[in-house]
Scaffold this motif. Sequence first.
Motif, PDB file in Angstrom:
ATOM      1  N   ALA A 140       0.848  -1.187   0.000  1.00 31.26           N
ATOM      2  CA  ALA A 140       0.000   0.000   0.000  1.00 31.26           C
ATOM      3  C   ALA A 140       0.892   1.249   0.000  1.00 31.26           C
ATOM      4  N   PRO A 141       0.415   2.346  -0.528  1.00 30.64           N
ATOM      5  CA  PRO A 141      -0.875   2.475  -1.204  1.00 30.64           C
ATOM      6  C   PRO A 141      -0.829   1.805  -2.577  1.00 30.64           C
ATOM      7  N   PHE A 142      -1.930   1.213  -2.926  1.00 26.56           N
ATOM      8  CA  PHE A 142      -2.013   0.471  -4.178  1.00 26.56           C
ATOM      9  C   PHE A 142      -3.057   1.150  -5.051  1.00 26.56           C
ATOM     10  N   GLU A 143      -2.615   1.690  -6.171  1.00 27.86           N
ATOM     11  CA  GLU A 143      -3.481   2.472  -7.041  1.00 27.86           C
ATOM     12  C   GLU A 143      -4.290   1.577  -7.974  1.00 27.86           C
ATOM     13  N   ARG A 144      -5.458   2.060  -8.311  1.00 30.92           N
ATOM     14  CA  ARG A 144      -6.369   1.335  -9.207  1.00 30.92           C
ATOM     15  C   ARG A 144      -5.711   1.014 -10.541  1.00 30.92           C
ATOM     16  N   GLU A 145      -4.912   1.926 -11.072  1.00 31.76           N
ATOM     17  CA  GLU A 145      -4.278   1.709 -12.368  1.00 31.76           C
ATOM     18  C   GLU A 145      -3.340   0.504 -12.328  1.00 31.76           C
ATOM     19  N   ARG A 146      -2.571   0.391 -11.248  1.00 37.91           N
ATOM     20  CA  ARG A 146      -1.671  -0.765 -11.099  1.00 37.91           C
ATOM     21  C   ARG A 146      -2.479  -2.036 -10.928  1.00 37.91           C
ATOM     22  N   ALA A 147      -3.583  -1.939 -10.201  1.00 42.25           N
ATOM     23  CA  ALA A 147      -4.446  -3.112 -10.007  1.00 42.25           C
ATOM     24  C   ALA A 147      -5.056  -3.550 -11.338  1.00 42.25           C
ATOM     25  N   ALA A 148      -5.474  -2.584 -12.155  1.00 39.32           N
ATOM     26  CA  ALA A 148      -6.057  -2.920 -13.463  1.00 39.32           C
ATOM     27  C   ALA A 148      -5.012  -3.581 -14.355  1.00 39.32           C
ATOM     28  N   ALA A 149      -3.792  -3.080 -14.327  1.00 42.77           N
ATOM     29  CA  ALA A 149      -2.726  -3.685 -15.138  1.00 42.77           C
ATOM     30  C   ALA A 149      -2.449  -5.109 -14.676  1.00 42.77           C
ATOM     31  N   TRP A 150      -2.488  -5.329 -13.363  1.00 48.84           N
ATOM     32  CA  TRP A 150      -2.264  -6.681 -12.849  1.00 48.84           C
ATOM     33  C   TRP A 150      -3.346  -7.630 -13.357  1.00 48.84           C
ATOM     34  N   TRP A 151      -4.611  -7.224 -13.254  1.00 47.63           N
ATOM     35  CA  TRP A 151      -5.702  -8.083 -13.728  1.00 47.63           C
ATOM     36  C   TRP A 151      -5.622  -8.301 -15.238  1.00 47.63           C
ATOM     37  N   GLN A 152      -5.297  -7.266 -15.982  1.00 44.56           N
ATOM     38  CA  GLN A 152      -5.161  -7.408 -17.435  1.00 44.56           C
ATOM     39  C   GLN A 152      -4.095  -8.438 -17.759  1.00 44.56           C
ATOM     40  N   GLY A 153      -3.063  -8.494 -16.941  1.00 42.26           N
ATOM     41  CA  GLY A 153      -1.998  -9.461 -17.125  1.00 42.26           C
ATOM     42  C   GLY A 153      -2.407 -10.899 -16.868  1.00 42.26           C
ATOM     43  N   ARG A 154      -3.580 -11.116 -16.317  1.00 42.52           N
ATOM     44  CA  ARG A 154      -4.084 -12.474 -16.043  1.00 42.52           C
ATOM     45  C   ARG A 154      -4.851 -13.059 -17.226  1.00 42.52           C
ATOM     46  N   VAL A 155      -5.185 -12.241 -18.208  1.00 46.02           N
ATOM     47  CA  VAL A 155      -6.033 -12.690 -19.321  1.00 46.02           C
ATOM     48  C   VAL A 155      -5.413 -13.883 -20.055  1.00 46.02           C
ATOM     49  N   ASP A 156      -4.123 -13.824 -20.339  1.00 42.43           N
ATOM     50  CA  ASP A 156      -3.482 -14.936 -21.054  1.00 42.43           C
ATOM     51  C   ASP A 156      -3.531 -16.227 -20.247  1.00 42.43           C
ATOM     52  N   ALA A 157      -3.312 -16.134 -18.935  1.00 42.69           N
ATOM     53  CA  ALA A 157      -3.363 -17.330 -18.090  1.00 42.69           C
ATOM     54  C   ALA A 157      -4.761 -17.943 -18.095  1.00 42.69           C
ATOM     55  N   VAL A 158      -5.784 -17.100 -18.117  1.00 46.59           N
ATOM     56  CA  VAL A 158      -7.160 -17.607 -18.202  1.00 46.59           C
ATOM     57  C   VAL A 158      -7.384 -18.258 -19.561  1.00 46.59           C
ATOM     58  N   ALA A 159      -6.896 -17.615 -20.610  1.00 45.73           N
ATOM     59  CA  ALA A 159      -7.081 -18.139 -21.970  1.00 45.73           C
ATOM     60  C   ALA A 159      -6.418 -19.495 -22.162  1.00 45.73           C
ATOM     61  N   THR A 160      -5.282 -19.714 -21.496  1.00 50.67           N
ATOM     62  CA  THR A 160      -4.557 -20.983 -21.648  1.00 50.67           C
ATOM     63  C   THR A 160      -4.968 -22.034 -20.628  1.00 50.67           C
ATOM     64  N   GLY A 161      -5.902 -21.700 -19.747  1.00 47.59           N
ATOM     65  CA  GLY A 161      -6.375 -22.667 -18.762  1.00 47.59           C
ATOM     66  C   GLY A 161      -5.497 -22.816 -17.544  1.00 47.59           C
ATOM     67  N   ARG A 162      -4.531 -21.925 -17.381  1.00 48.42           N
ATOM     68  CA  ARG A 162      -3.657 -21.981 -16.203  1.00 48.42           C
ATOM     69  C   ARG A 162      -4.264 -21.261 -15.003  1.00 48.42           C
ATOM     70  N   LEU A 163      -5.338 -20.500 -15.236  1.00 46.94           N
ATOM     71  CA  LEU A 163      -5.991 -19.748 -14.177  1.00 46.94           C
ATOM     72  C   LEU A 163      -7.489 -19.751 -14.417  1.00 46.94           C
ATOM     73  N   ALA A 164      -8.245 -19.993 -13.378  1.00 46.80           N
ATOM     74  CA  ALA A 164      -9.708 -19.888 -13.428  1.00 46.80           C
ATOM     75  C   ALA A 164     -10.114 -18.797 -12.439  1.00 46.80           C
ATOM     76  N   VAL A 165     -10.955 -17.873 -12.888  1.00 45.05           N
ATOM     77  CA  VAL A 165     -11.354 -16.723 -12.074  1.00 45.05           C
ATOM     78  C   VAL A 165     -12.871 -16.691 -11.956  1.00 45.05           C
ATOM     79  N   TRP A 166     -13.355 -16.559 -10.715  1.00 49.36           N
ATOM     80  CA  TRP A 166     -14.784 -16.360 -10.460  1.00 49.36           C
ATOM     81  C   TRP A 166     -14.957 -15.006  -9.804  1.00 49.36           C
ATOM     82  N   VAL A 167     -16.063 -14.367 -10.105  1.00 49.63           N
ATOM     83  CA  VAL A 167     -16.440 -13.141  -9.412  1.00 49.63           C
ATOM     84  C   VAL A 167     -17.763 -13.384  -8.698  1.00 49.63           C
ATOM     85  N   ALA A 168     -17.925 -12.693  -7.592  1.00 46.00           N
ATOM     86  CA  ALA A 168     -19.188 -12.688  -6.864  1.00 46.00           C
ATOM     87  C   ALA A 168     -19.870 -11.372  -7.171  1.00 46.00           C
ATOM     88  N   LEU A 169     -21.114 -11.471  -7.605  1.00 46.25           N
ATOM     89  CA  LEU A 169     -21.893 -10.280  -7.924  1.00 46.25           C
ATOM     90  C   LEU A 169     -22.919 -10.056  -6.831  1.00 46.25           C
TER      91      LEU A 169
END
Length: 178
Positions: A36-65
């Motif tokens: 901390a402090p952890f800015e939203r922009e850095r957090a968004a970049a981190w999540w964007q960096g997970r897209v490839d792992a999800v696409a290749t099946g190395r990561l599964a992500v669930w959200v609670a709505l």
Amino acid sequence: MTALRLGADRLPERVGELADLLADTVNAGASIGFLAPFERERAAAWWQGRVDAVATGRLAVWVALDGGDRVVGTVSLSFPFPDKPNSRHRAELVKLMVHRDARGRGLGRRLLAVAEEAAAAAGITLLYLDTETGSPAEHLYRTAGWTRAGVIPDYAADPAGVLRPTTLYYKHLDIPAG
């Protein structure tokens, strides 16, 4: 609460909300890999960096709505060794987070159950995780049937930069019949 698994096609649509959740969680003091402090922009970049792992099946992500369509929690399963035949039975539970204003309603426990059920349905028989020793998350894992494997001192810095121990947990899963 509705739990929704995000594929690589849907994850980018939720990056902003996931970034808000990640920044909120870190800035509230949770030790989940960031300072901390952890800015939203850095957090968004981190999540964007997970897209490839999800696409290749190395990561599964669930959200609670929540009752609407707002992301108030998330959990992921990481499959770090798909290329090792002797490791395909296990996965790591990572980044279980609940927004500060949605805590105390059992959402973390429900997200944990969603990940465990999905892992078992996928043939995973062993889950493991690490969490900051003495954190509220430890109570959740213990009461959800996870087994404490041990503690590693000075494992990671908390959001304030202070080195803290981590506790390792594991859980054997029952494979559904059929």
